[in-house]
Each structure stands twice: as C-alpha cells, then as structure tokens.
Design a protein around this motif. Structure first.
Motif, mmCIF file in Angstrom:
data_model
loop_
_atom_site.group_PDB
_atom_site.id
_atom_site.type_symbol
_atom_site.label_atom_id
_atom_site.label_comp_id
_atom_site.label_asym_id
_atom_site.label_seq_id
_atom_site.Cartn_x
_atom_site.Cartn_y
_atom_site.Cartn_z
ATOM 1 N N ARG A 59 22.204 17.910 -4.589
ATOM 2 C CA ARG A 59 23.025 16.748 -4.468
ATOM 3 C C ARG A 59 22.505 15.903 -5.249
ATOM 4 N NH1 ARG A 59 26.247 16.261 1.222
ATOM 5 N NH2 ARG A 59 27.856 17.917 0.733
ATOM 6 N N LEU A 61 22.821 11.603 -5.782
ATOM 7 C CA LEU A 61 23.461 10.301 -5.304
ATOM 8 C C LEU A 61 22.912 9.178 -6.176
ATOM 9 C CD1 LEU A 61 25.153 9.321 -2.817
ATOM 10 C CD2 LEU A 61 23.024 8.671 -1.863
ATOM 11 N N THR A 89 32.906 6.790 -2.603
ATOM 12 C CA THR A 89 31.475 6.580 -3.021
ATOM 13 C C THR A 89 30.771 6.601 -1.565
ATOM 14 O OG1 THR A 89 31.886 4.052 -3.148
ATOM 15 C CG2 THR A 89 31.773 5.454 -5.364
ATOM 16 N N THR A 90 29.474 7.027 -1.425
ATOM 17 C CA THR A 90 28.594 6.468 -0.248
ATOM 18 C C THR A 90 28.394 5.090 -0.194
ATOM 19 O OG1 THR A 90 27.852 8.782 -0.697
ATOM 20 C CG2 THR A 90 26.667 7.098 0.617
ATOM 21 N N ARG A 138 26.866 7.610 5.289
ATOM 22 C CA ARG A 138 26.216 8.756 4.729
ATOM 23 C C ARG A 138 26.378 10.110 5.640
ATOM 24 N NH1 ARG A 138 21.729 6.905 0.747
ATOM 25 N NH2 ARG A 138 22.695 5.044 0.039
ATOM 26 N N MET A 141 28.159 13.576 3.959
ATOM 27 C CA MET A 141 28.757 13.228 2.565
ATOM 28 C C MET A 141 29.157 14.442 2.127
ATOM 29 S SD MET A 141 25.643 10.777 0.944
ATOM 30 C CE MET A 141 24.428 12.017 1.242
ATOM 31 N N ARG A 241 27.335 4.309 -4.023
ATOM 32 C CA ARG A 241 26.867 5.311 -4.723
ATOM 33 C C ARG A 241 27.784 6.405 -5.179
ATOM 34 N NH1 ARG A 241 20.712 5.172 -5.863
ATOM 35 N NH2 ARG A 241 20.570 2.863 -6.506
ATOM 36 N N HIS A 242 27.783 7.118 -6.372
ATOM 37 C CA HIS A 242 28.404 8.202 -6.608
ATOM 38 C C HIS A 242 27.752 9.457 -6.040
ATOM 39 C CE1 HIS A 242 31.785 6.368 -8.968
ATOM 40 N NE2 HIS A 242 30.999 5.040 -8.657
ATOM 41 N N LEU A 243 28.644 10.326 -5.674
ATOM 42 C CA LEU A 243 27.939 11.574 -5.231
ATOM 43 C C LEU A 243 28.397 12.875 -5.892
ATOM 44 C CD1 LEU A 243 25.932 13.223 -3.023
ATOM 45 C CD2 LEU A 243 28.265 13.544 -1.691
#
Length: 453
Positions: A59, A61, A89-90, A138, A141, A241-243
C-alpha cells in the motif's frame, strides 16, 4: 525532490526503483541504509510504502503527485501489476449528509460524496442533524465504507494538531533529550482545547520552525472551519493523503526479483517465497545469508528446495482456491483435493464436491448438491479449466477462466481473475464472456495496456 519511506518484503527492490526515478529515501531501515549507503534522514515522507497484510503487494499513502509518479513507475515496469485507488483520502475532511443508521454496528451512515462511510452513534451530538463535518480515519483504510470521526485532526510536516489537550511524541524518536524537549515545547505551544503529536521529522528541527508550523496549522484549521460553513454537503473540505493498493501477481514478483538481484544476493522466486510467509520465508533468509557468505548458488538452491519441500501441497493434500477480483475482493472457492500433481510440468488436477444449490456463473446451469468440479491448472499459466459434473457423472459444462499466472502456495492456488471467461456447453456451444469488463478496468487504470493485450 519527492521523498519516500519504504518498509517490508519489497523494500529493497522498490527502493532501487525509487532512487532510479529521483526519489529521496527517508527514515530508511538499517538494512536499506546499508545496502544503498544512505545517510540518516528523518524528514516526513511524501510517499509511505508498506506491505499489505497478505504480502501480495504493498500500500502506498502520500501526496497526489507522488502517488501518480509511483503509479507510473510501477505500470512502466510490471506487466501484470494491479493498482487500486481509494476513492476517499486518508485524514481527508468532508462535509457529509446523514443517510441513516446501521443498528448491527451502532453506526450512522454518512454520504461524503465519493463514498458512504460509518461514524459511531455516540459521536452524533444532535440527533436531528442532517449535515456533519467528518474526517476519514486511518482504521480500515481502503474499505468500501470508510470509518469516519468528528474529532478533526490537522496534520502537518512536523506536527499534528489533535482535538484533545495532550502532548505526544513519535515513538520513533528514541533520544530521551529530544523527547523531553519536544514534550516541554508542546506544552508551551499547544492552543486552548488542542493537543500536539510531534512527528518523527520534528526531532531535529529548531524551536522557531516548529512554532511556525503550529501557527500555520491553526490558520489551516480556521480556514477549514470557515469552508464548512460555505459549502453544501456532500463536499470535500480538506484533501488528505491519497491511498493506492498495489497487487504484485506472479510476473511482477519475478521482475522484482531481478531488480533486487542487482542490489543484493537474491534467490530466484525471492518475493514469491517471502509472500509464502512463516517457515518458507525464514528458510529463504537463511539461504540468502549463505549466498552472501560465498556458498555457490547451486548448493544453496538444492538445500533450500530440500528444506521447503514438506511445506508445499502434494497429491492427497487439501488446498483452497483464492479467486481475487480486480477490485481486490477475494473469493474463496472452497477446499479442493489434489487428485494429481505432475511436478515436471507443474500441472495439478483438483476436485471439489458441492453441498449447496445454486447456478454455475456464465453457464447459467443449475448447481445441485452432490455435483463435482474437476479443475486442471498449471502453475504459471494464464488460464485454467473447470468441468462440472452431476452426481451421476454427467457433464454439465466447462468453464475456462482467464487470469494472471497461477501461483501455488502452501494453503491454496492464487490468481487475479481478469474477468474474461470462456464457457463450453455439452452440446458444443462456445461463448466468450465479459471482455468489456477488462476494457473497463483499463480505463479505470486498474491494469496496464500490455496486460489487456
């Protein structure tokens, strides 16, 4: 220059790829630091990469531009890589619409635009409220229904403002003097009703830099609260943040072996064996230590194969079939008996008996208790064939599944289903199904064009 932190069984290969593509590696592990002769660097990463729980990929992030670059790197290097992007987004902050409740989990459902998430009932202070400001947690996720909270945090490069009056210091800061200094500074700087979590990158920063960050985060928080009053739900207020979830099927693991092999002694199949976990992974570590000590590759491979042979299934074993969909869902198709295993051709014949009624997907033929399935699969092959029989042994149809190359693990065969199937009926009729689904996966960026071709 973008920065990345990499952890897990793919760290050496991915670090090499990232360094070759102008990333700086921050907070390196001791092994990566030694292998690549890296300097100590405790900056906060733009991109954080770590193993998936099943070790079948990673993963990542991070900031959207870093995520996009990493994705391009992967798709240029690996033919069968599968990349899934989370729709939210996280730590992202959203203004959502309350859609109802879920009594089983004591949760309230909130539409935040890209997805509908869940928030604990006790966090809803006003029972008749229709719109609510929430943040994506989070926890869980990548889940279809993200976990939400009303306890809004404001993350920065060196600190995170939290909605509770306490000071915390990253556990990765081991120096007692630095921890004590940050704790005292946090008490001086924390605004009313807020607390501070000092991130690892704060350890070597001056008081002035940290003070300026706290001031900046407070202003950010004020702007966020102001924006929540100006927009109608559902809407994004602040981008987190993008995951992405990255799956490395068989060919990708092989390419990762090649990249790792350019840096450190690496047995063929390294990342596959690491994904096996437990005893096989431990045996691999010992084998590659022998390589580092100068033992010949032939001696090491022979010893390694003898060591792990009892861990793999053989005739008479019962194993599972892990049918992984492009969206990441894993379907366990039941336990199968290994009727035959040709080690020279790596071909297996598996049998299953069905206990429940249903319909054979694609064939649209009735499934009845007592029906059997015979599957012929070859390790490394891009398809496998299953024939379905009635309790009396009459053929009901044949189903040919197209997939990423089959991998054989101690517990199961595993592959990613590529949606396209071929059905053959007992009367000779043949039909190809669902080719458009693979084309749609290409449009969504899940797969590479090379894989589709």
């Amino acid at each position: 220059m973008a920065t990345a932190r990499v952890r897990g069984i793919y760290s050496t290969a991915l670090t090499k790829l990232l360094l070759d593509n102008n990333f700086d590696i921050v907070q390196p592990s001791a092994t990566v630091k030694k292998r690549f002769k890296l300097e100590e660097n405790n900056e906060t990463p733009d991109l954080d990469i770590y193993d998936r729980y099943d070790r079948q990929g990673v993963r990542a992030l991070g900031k959207p531009e870093s995520i996009d670059i990493f994705r391009e790197i992967l798709q240029s290097q690996f033919d069968d890589v599968i990349i899934r992007r989370w729709r939210v987004t996280t730590d992202g902050i959203y203004k959502g619409l309350i859609k109802g409740s879920e009594s089983a989990t004591h949760s309230v459902l909130v539409d935040i635009g890209p997805a509908t998430g869940k928030i604990p009932e006790e966090e809803i202070s006003e029972p008749n409220t229709k719109q609510i400001v929430v943040q994506v947690e989070r926890r869980r996720m990548g889940a279809t229904e993200p976990i939400l909270t009303t306890a809004i945090k404001i993350p920065g490069e060196y600190a995170i403002l939290i909605p509770e009056p306490q000071i915390k210091v990253s556990r990765k800061i081991f120096d007692w003097e630095k921890r004590s200094r940050l704790s005292q500074l946090g008490k001086q700087l924390a605004p009313p009703n807020w607390g501070i979590i000092w991130r690892t990158a704060a350890a070597d920063q001056s008081d002035d830099i940290l003070k300026n960050e706290i001031t900046s985060l407070l202003k950010e928080g004020e702007l966020i609260m102001k924006k929540t009053e100006e927009v109608e739900a559902p809407a994004i207020i602040w981008e987190g943040r993008h995951l992405i979830d990255v799956e490395f099927p068989a060919i990708s693991k092989g390419r990762l072996d090649e990249i790792r092999g350019s840096v450190a002694p690496t047995l063929n199949g390294h990342h596959y064996y690491k994904a096996c976990g437990r005893r096989i992974s431990s045996a691999l570590d010992m084998a590659e230590r022998l390589l580092e000590q100068g033992v010949t590759i032939k001696e090491v491979e022979d010893l390694f194969e003898q060591t792990i042979e009892p861990e793999h299934p053989d005739m008479g074993s019962v194993i599972g079939i892990e049918h992984v969909k492009l969206d990441g869902k894993v379907f366990h198709l039941g336990n199968a008996l290994v009727e035959d295993f040709n080690h020279d051709t790596h071909t297996l014949r598996l049998s299953r008996v069905f206990e429940k009624e249903g319909v054979y997907d694609g064939l649209k033929t009735r499934k009845e208790p007592g029906d059997t399935a015979t599957t012929e699969a070859k390790v490394g092959e891009w398809h496998f064939k299953t024939q379905y029989f009635s309790k009396q042994g009459k053929l009901k149809g044949t189903y040919i599944n197209l997939n990423t190359p089959i991998e054989l693990y101690p517990h199961a065969i595993r592959y990613v289903d590529l949606e396209v199937d071929i059905c053959v009926w007992p009367n000779g009729k043949v039909e190809k199904l669902d080719e458009e689904k693979l084309d749609e996966a290409l449009k969504e960026g899940l797969v590479t064009e090379r894989l589709v071709k």
